[in-house]
Design an enzyme around this catalytic site. Structure first.
Site, PDB file in Angstrom:
ATOM      1  N   VAL A 124      31.143  45.658  33.752  1.00 13.46           N
ATOM      2  CA  VAL A 124      30.941  45.830  32.269  1.00 13.46           C
ATOM      3  C   VAL A 124      30.603  47.239  31.819  1.00 13.46           C
ATOM      4  O   VAL A 124      31.016  47.664  30.898  1.00 13.46           O
ATOM      5  CB  VAL A 124      29.822  44.706  32.071  1.00 13.46           C
ATOM      6  CG1 VAL A 124      30.446  43.470  32.150  1.00 13.46           C
ATOM      7  CG2 VAL A 124      28.413  44.943  32.298  1.00 13.46           C
ATOM      8  N   ARG A 133      28.555  44.378  48.148  1.00 19.07           N
ATOM      9  CA  ARG A 133      28.908  43.077  47.924  1.00 19.07           C
ATOM     10  C   ARG A 133      29.780  42.493  49.038  1.00 19.07           C
ATOM     11  O   ARG A 133      29.847  41.444  49.742  1.00 19.07           O
ATOM     12  CB  ARG A 133      29.800  42.500  46.701  1.00 19.07           C
ATOM     13  CG  ARG A 133      28.910  42.526  45.502  1.00 19.07           C
ATOM     14  CD  ARG A 133      29.490  42.196  44.307  1.00 19.07           C
ATOM     15  NE  ARG A 133      28.860  42.045  43.348  1.00 19.07           N
ATOM     16  CZ  ARG A 133      28.827  42.083  41.894  1.00 19.07           C
ATOM     17  NH1 ARG A 133      30.153  42.183  41.751  1.00 19.07           N
ATOM     18  NH2 ARG A 133      27.713  41.929  40.987  1.00 19.07           N
TER      19      ARG A 133
HETATM   20  C1  LIG Z   1      31.053  35.267  36.783  1.00 29.13           C
HETATM   21  C2  LIG Z   1      31.135  36.612  36.336  1.00 29.13           C
HETATM   22  C3  LIG Z   1      29.967  37.449  36.237  1.00 29.13           C
HETATM   23  C4  LIG Z   1      30.328  38.783  36.305  1.00 29.13           C
HETATM   24  N1  LIG Z   1      28.998  39.760  36.222  1.00 29.13           N
HETATM   25  C5  LIG Z   1      28.921  40.725  36.034  1.00 29.13           C
HETATM   26  C6  LIG Z   1      27.903  41.677  35.813  1.00 29.13           C
HETATM   27  O1  LIG Z   1      26.613  41.026  35.678  1.00 29.13           O
HETATM   28  N2  LIG Z   1      28.007  42.999  35.662  1.00 29.13           N
HETATM   29  C7  LIG Z   1      29.147  43.551  35.724  1.00 29.13           C
HETATM   30  O2  LIG Z   1      29.262  44.960  35.593  1.00 29.13           O
HETATM   31  N3  LIG Z   1      30.438  42.723  35.711  1.00 29.13           N
HETATM   32  C8  LIG Z   1      30.354  41.545  36.006  1.00 29.13           C
HETATM   33  N4  LIG Z   1      31.260  40.844  36.240  1.00 29.13           N
HETATM   34  C9  LIG Z   1      32.746  41.575  36.159  1.00 29.13           C
HETATM   35  C10 LIG Z   1      33.065  41.701  34.740  1.00 29.13           C
HETATM   36  O3  LIG Z   1      32.651  40.645  33.814  1.00 29.13           O
HETATM   37  C11 LIG Z   1      34.488  41.793  34.308  1.00 29.13           C
HETATM   38  O4  LIG Z   1      35.181  42.584  35.251  1.00 29.13           O
HETATM   39  C12 LIG Z   1      34.927  42.558  32.871  1.00 29.13           C
HETATM   40  O5  LIG Z   1      34.117  41.662  32.013  1.00 29.13           O
HETATM   41  C13 LIG Z   1      36.278  42.689  32.656  1.00 29.13           C
HETATM   42  O6  LIG Z   1      36.270  42.815  31.124  1.00 29.13           O
HETATM   43  P1  LIG Z   1      37.773  43.199  30.744  1.00 29.13           P
HETATM   44  O7  LIG Z   1      37.505  43.674  29.140  1.00 29.13           O
HETATM   45  O8  LIG Z   1      38.628  44.009  31.342  1.00 29.13           O
HETATM   46  O9  LIG Z   1      38.582  41.756  30.742  1.00 29.13           O
HETATM   47  P2  LIG Z   1      38.335  40.274  30.272  1.00 29.13           P
HETATM   48  O10 LIG Z   1      36.808  40.498  29.599  1.00 29.13           O
HETATM   49  O11 LIG Z   1      38.532  39.338  31.277  1.00 29.13           O
HETATM   50  O12 LIG Z   1      39.365  40.306  28.935  1.00 29.13           O
HETATM   51  C14 LIG Z   1      40.524  39.859  28.962  1.00 29.13           C
HETATM   52  C15 LIG Z   1      41.294  39.359  27.697  1.00 29.13           C
HETATM   53  O13 LIG Z   1      42.520  39.715  27.830  1.00 29.13           O
HETATM   54  C16 LIG Z   1      43.099  38.686  26.983  1.00 29.13           C
HETATM   55  N5  LIG Z   1      44.606  38.120  27.693  1.00 29.13           N
HETATM   56  C17 LIG Z   1      44.833  38.009  29.044  1.00 29.13           C
HETATM   57  N6  LIG Z   1      46.079  37.980  29.149  1.00 29.13           N
HETATM   58  C18 LIG Z   1      46.674  38.183  28.221  1.00 29.13           C
HETATM   59  C19 LIG Z   1      47.953  38.407  27.453  1.00 29.13           C
HETATM   60  N7  LIG Z   1      48.911  37.956  28.370  1.00 29.13           N
HETATM   61  N8  LIG Z   1      48.167  38.405  26.256  1.00 29.13           N
HETATM   62  C20 LIG Z   1      47.192  38.595  25.336  1.00 29.13           C
HETATM   63  N9  LIG Z   1      45.869  38.441  25.751  1.00 29.13           N
HETATM   64  C21 LIG Z   1      45.703  38.368  27.108  1.00 29.13           C
HETATM   65  C22 LIG Z   1      42.092  37.698  27.380  1.00 29.13           C
HETATM   66  O14 LIG Z   1      42.306  36.613  26.270  1.00 29.13           O
HETATM   67  C23 LIG Z   1      40.899  38.340  27.309  1.00 29.13           C
HETATM   68  O15 LIG Z   1      40.405  38.474  25.782  1.00 29.13           O
HETATM   69  C24 LIG Z   1      31.453  39.461  36.366  1.00 29.13           C
HETATM   70  C25 LIG Z   1      32.329  38.735  36.407  1.00 29.13           C
HETATM   71  C26 LIG Z   1      32.453  37.181  36.718  1.00 29.13           C
HETATM   72  C27 LIG Z   1      33.677  36.552  37.089  1.00 29.13           C
END
Ligand SMILES: Cc1cc2nc3c(=O)[nH]c(=O)nc-3n(C[C@H](O)[C@H](O)[C@H](O)COP(=O)(O)OP(=O)(O)OC[C@H]3O[C@@H](n4cnc5c(N)ncnc54)[C@H](O)[C@@H]3O)c2cc1C
Ligand code: SF4
Ligand code: SF4
Ligand code: FES
EC number: 1.3.5.1
Lengths: 243, 660
Positions: B415, B301
């Site tokens: 993911v 990327r």
């Molecule tokens: C458009 C897009 C497409 C993508 N496609 C892919 C893909 O195809 N394959 C891949 O591997 N990755 C992909 N990614 C990356 C991947 O989706 C993310 O890195 C991953 O889902 C992050 O997951 P997470 O559980 O770490 O956080 P998130 O799913 O961002 O969850 C964060 C959580 O924290 C909560 N939160 C935040 N701050 C606070 C706070 N202060 N207090 C309480 N709760 C809080 C939110 O409400 C949420 O529930 C993509 C990203 C984007 C932007």
């Protein structure tokens, strides 16, 4: 020439109920329409420049997460992917009905949806011990696709807001819940029988409450085949128990 | 004052947080998950393209295994990652996907017989054997040797998130949404939970727990144009930073995705190119092969994003009222393929750009431009997920830097990381919660609560002061302009000094709306100073790192400098300071399974070598040769080269088709 849009928003803050004087009212905002402006962009602009206290919900702003459903000129829609150019100069925004109102356009769909998920036990029921180091169980590609087709529901609540039955029956599980049942019914990982599903939704607050008026399918932004699936589940549940 | 107790507190309900909560609940702990929004609306829902796991099922994935996945991940990271963590990850990923399958994720499955695919713009027929029928399929993604990215059409994140969220509901995890953690409760270098603000009522409460895990995702919204959801503001990262004790790792490592839709920033998945779509310039010319003859449109990327910018600088971009962009052409894949496998992409193009990408020729091309996409940096943790400096604080997912991505993450590895870390770190976290007690005095908890209550009141009491939206938008602009894809000393200097001034201003904001409950402006008022701290960590880290590695590109220091910069940046924030404290943590070449080498892009000489690399390479070669001649298998050789710890259930050998 850019249009001037009049955006009328229903304002109400139930948190302020205690001081008695607070009522619901319409507030008008005038903004210049920009090219490919969505309701998301319009509301964000209003909050940043005209009214910092206006409450509304967006998360993905891409039509994927289901946060932003609201009544737009009378219809439940995802606000983030509704373009202002497809609407008249005057746009009326109301919060989604039937859900608890948080403030202005923000409603508490999450609590409702979690309860719905628990009610229809929206998870795989299986007695098998899975060894995750071993090769996964094969699934017919068509079957996986069919499950995916129903798994696409984003819990936006449009179908619930557009449902006549739900307005009359508070405990009605809604098309979203019935779709969930249909989704697990066709998933080969799930061992539940039709009898089990009958226990969950075989009553007037479930499948037999639905009047098949189609408000749900008409408003579902994911174009789920709600009508077909509800009819299918109804047939199945009706025949098995013969009730 | 409200104090809520639980064994395990998880802040963040995306894939990482929920999977970690499942791990805690499975061990019988009372587990609470906090989230800004209903958990199924978390940013994870937006992942489209897929999840990497070396199942090796499909024809084009044959021969794939942990070793190949490991090599891709290390190279992808531009040798910035922790190789032991990358090993833990690749070993667990196949188990994670199989677990998800059993929880009902309707992974797209392989169909026996011939099917058509577009590879390098040519229609090709691929034959799948009988014995693969019904197993999990995979598609091609950038920077991978094999087709390894498993998917559910282009709604992978959505289906994964719903499965994990439903599993949490099944296990009776206490999920509380519209609750924001605004500070961590800590005492004598030990974390005891968080101070939480109810986003509806405005009430401030203490959530006290044996262990605390932050899984709040990335911080993309400190940039003006990003693919991230509007809630990705880095507040979880900021509350760790504000303890003054926990540290952040590699904050300057920020990924830009090549193909968000222009100008809205809504992502068109890498799966578009993985499935055979190509980039074109204003003349309709497919330019990527000119720059990267080997990997073409499917280079890493960071590489594709830079090449696109370079090409536009040469005047090959398409001019539009919003600025210059390039085209993404997926029409060559055919309508049938798009309507089945890239359906959300098609809808996004229709709603947000008014085009149907299945239309042949220029009519169906989508305007794209590289934009901020992923935060490689985050809360620094050990391989167990625990902060090395603040006991009892864990982190997982995009919020964390346990460091498997280094300076560039491969598509599909995120993911995958969220669920894998949810499993591994979730288990370590649960064990911590079992082994430790809450031994903090109520007075100390009260102090934290009163402080935040007073802060909120103070914020709404000021009648004159700065406009918070102006500060926020200015910060985003600065990050966009000076801390973007291409960086240089002069711009970064500017960024750092202006961000510092903004930070000072942000402490003097006047909130027009005076309510303490449901008040979006008040939320901005306390979040923006925190976002500015995060932004300063990114900008300062980038200014100090005088080399180019992965997504961090310094035009004034174009070489990757292994001699001086094979080290991880650590930033922390001392109370009262206006600038983060920056330190470094060296990466030990002599322990690496794959010593630093050429990544396979651009000119070979673009590297300042570290003399240790050659020494270690020789060592590795000798061990390998010797053990191979002794007939040792790949697991034994790996163990000799770089032993790594992992829970025994996850370390087990992954069985694949054709294994004995
Ligand atoms: C458009 C897009 C497409 C993508 N496609 C892919 C893909 O195809 N394959 C891949 O591997 N990755 C992909 N990614 C990356 C991947 O989706 C993310 O890195 C991953 O889902 C992050 O997951 P997470 O559980 O770490 O956080 P998130 O799913 O961002 O969850 C964060 C959580 O924290 C909560 N939160 C935040 N701050 C606070 C706070 N202060 N207090 C309480 N709760 C809080 C939110 O409400 C949420 O529930 C993509 C990203 C984007 C932007
Ligand atoms: S068909 Fe009508 S009554 Fe039945 S769920 Fe849909 S909208 Fe409600
Ligand atoms: S069924 Fe459709 S309308 Fe109803 S919640 Fe799901 S996506 Fe929304
Ligand atoms: S904000 Fe996610 S669907 Fe509208």
């Amino acid at each position: 020439m850019a249009r001037e849009l009049t955006i009328k928003v229903l304002r109400y803050d139930p948190q302020q109920k205690s001081n008695g004087s607070v009522k619901a009212y319409f507030q008008e905002y005038k903004i210049k329409e920009a090219d490919s402006m969505t309701i998301y962009l319009a509301l964000t602009q209003i909050r940043e420049t005209l009214d910092a206290g206006l409450s509304f919900d967006f998360v993905c702003r891409a039509g994927i997460c289901g946060s932003c459903a609201m009544m737009i000129n009378g219809r439940p829609k995802l606000a983030c992917r509704t373009l202002t150019k497809d609407l008249p100069n005057e746009i009326i925004l109301l919060p989604l009905p039937t859900f608890n109102l948080i403030k202005d356009l923000s409603v508490n769909t999450g609590v409702w949806m979690d309860a719905m998920s628990k009610r229809v036990e929206s998870w795989i029921h299986s007695s098998k011990e899975i060894d995750i180091a071993n090769i996964e169980e094969p699934v017919e590609p068509e079957v996986a696709d069919a499950v995916f087709e129903l798994d696409r529901c984003i819990e936006c609540g449009c179908c619930v807001a557009g449902c006549g039955t739900k307005l009359i029956k508070e405990d009605f599980v809604g098309a979203v819940g019935l779709n969930r049942v249909a989704r697990f019914e066709c998933d080969p990982h799930d061992e539940r029988t039709i009898d089990d599903y009958y226990e969950l939704v075989g009553d007037d607050n479930g499948i037999f409450g639905c009047m098949t008026l189609l408000g749900c399918e008409d408003t579902c932004p994911k174009h789920l085949p709600l009508q077909n699936k509800i009819a299918y589940m109804r047939r199945k549940l009706a025949t098995v128990k013969g009730s | 004052m409200k104090i809520k107790y639980c064994d395990a507190l998880v802040i963040g309900g995306g894939l990482a947080g929920l999977r970690a909560a499942v791990a805690a609940a499975q061990k019988g702990l009372s587990t609470t998950v906090l989230s800004l929004v209903p958990v199924k609306r978390s940013h994870s829902a937006a992942a489209q393209g897929g999840m990497q796991a070396s199942l090796g099922n499909a024809k084009m994935s044959e021969g794939d295994n942990e070793d190949v996945h490991f090599t891709d991940t290390v190279k992808g990271s531009d040798w910035g990652c922790d190789q032991e963590v990358a090993r833990m990850f690749v070993t667990t990923a196949p188990k994670a996907i199989r677990e998800l399958a059993s929880w009902g994720v309707p992974w797209t499955r392989i169909k026996r017989g011939n099917h058509e695919a577009v590879i390098n713009t040519k229609r090709t027929t691929i034959f799948e054997d009988n014995d693969k029928h019904g197993l999990i399929n995979s598609r091609d993604f950038g920077g991978t040797k094999k087709w390894r990215t498993c998917y559910t059409s282009d709604a992978t994140g959505h289906t994964m998130l719903f499965a994990v969220a439903n599993e949490s509901l099944r296990l009776n995890v206490n999920i509380e949404d519209r609750k924001e953690a605004i500070a961590l409760i800590h005492h004598e270098n030990r974390c005891y939970g968080a101070i939480v603000r109810d986003l509806i009522t405005g009430e401030i409460a203490a959530y006290v727990s044996k262990g605390t895990l932050i899984a709040t995702g990335g911080y993309g919204r400190i940039y003006e144009i990003t693919t991230n959801a509007v809630i990705c503001e880095g507040i979880g990262t900021a509350i760790a930073l504000e303890t003054g004790i926990a540290k952040l790792g590699n904050m300057e490592a920020v990924q830009f995705h090549p193909t968000p839709l222009f100008p809205s920033g809504i992502l068109l998945t890498e799966g578009c190119r993985g499935d055979g779509g190509v980039l074109r310039d204003k003349d309709g010319h497919r330019f990527m092969p000119d720059y990267e003859p080997e990997k073409k449109d499917l280079a890493s990327r960071d590489v594709v994003s830079r090449r696109m910018m370079e090409h536009m600088r040469k005047g090959k971009g398409v001019e539009s009222p919003y600025g210059t962009h390039l085209w993404l052409d997926i029409s060559i894949l055919g309508r049938e393929h798009i309507e089945k496998n890239l359906r959300d992409v098609q809808e996004i193009c229709e709603y947000f750009a008014g085009i149907d990408p299945a239309d042949e020729g220029r009519k169906g091309w989508a305007p794209v431009h590289p934009m901020q996409h992923y935060s490689m940096g985050g809360i620094r943790t050990k391989p167990t997920g625990e902060s090395p400096t603040l006991k009892g604080l864990f982190s997982a997912g995009e919020a964390a830097c346990w460091d498997m991505h280094g300076f560039n993450r491969l598509g599909g590895n995120s993911v995958s990381e969220t669920v894998v870390a949810g499993m591994i770190v979730g288990n370590y976290f649960a064990d911590f919660c079992i082994e430790n007690q809450i031994d903090i005095k109520t007075e100390i908890i009260e102090k934290f609560v009163f402080e935040k209550e007073a802060y909120m009141k103070e914020l709404v009491s000021k009648d004159t002061g700065e406009d918070v939206f102006r500060i926020k938008n200015r910060m985003k602009r600065i990050m966009q302009e000076y801390v973007g894809i291409f960086r240089d000393g002069e711009g970064l200097e500017k960024a750092v000094s202006e961000l510092e001034q903004l930070y000072v201003k942000s402490k003097n904001v006047a909130v027009k709306n005076k309510q303490l409950s449901a008040n979006p402006e008040l939320e901005e008022a306390y979040r923006v100073p925190m976002m500015l701290k995060v932004a300063l960590c990114v900008a300062k880290g980038a200014l100090d790192r005088t080399e180019s590695r992965g997504a961090h590109t310094r035009e004034d220091y174009p070489k990757r400098d292994d001699a001086n910069w094979l080290k991880r940046t650590l930033t922390s924030w001392k109370e009262g300071d206006l600038m983060p404290t920056v330190e470094y943590e060296p990466l030990d070449i002599m322990k690496m399974e794959i010593p630093p080498g050429f990544r396979g892009y651009g000119a070979k000489g673009n590297l300042i070598e570290n003399p240790q690399s050659a020494i270690r390479q020789q060592e590795v070669d000798e061990i390998r040769e010797k053990m191979e001649s002794e007939g040792k298998d790949r697991y034994e050789i790996q163990e000799a080269l770089m032993p790594f710890e992992l829970q025994s259930e996850y370390k087990r050998v992954n069985i694949r088709l054709g294994d004995k």
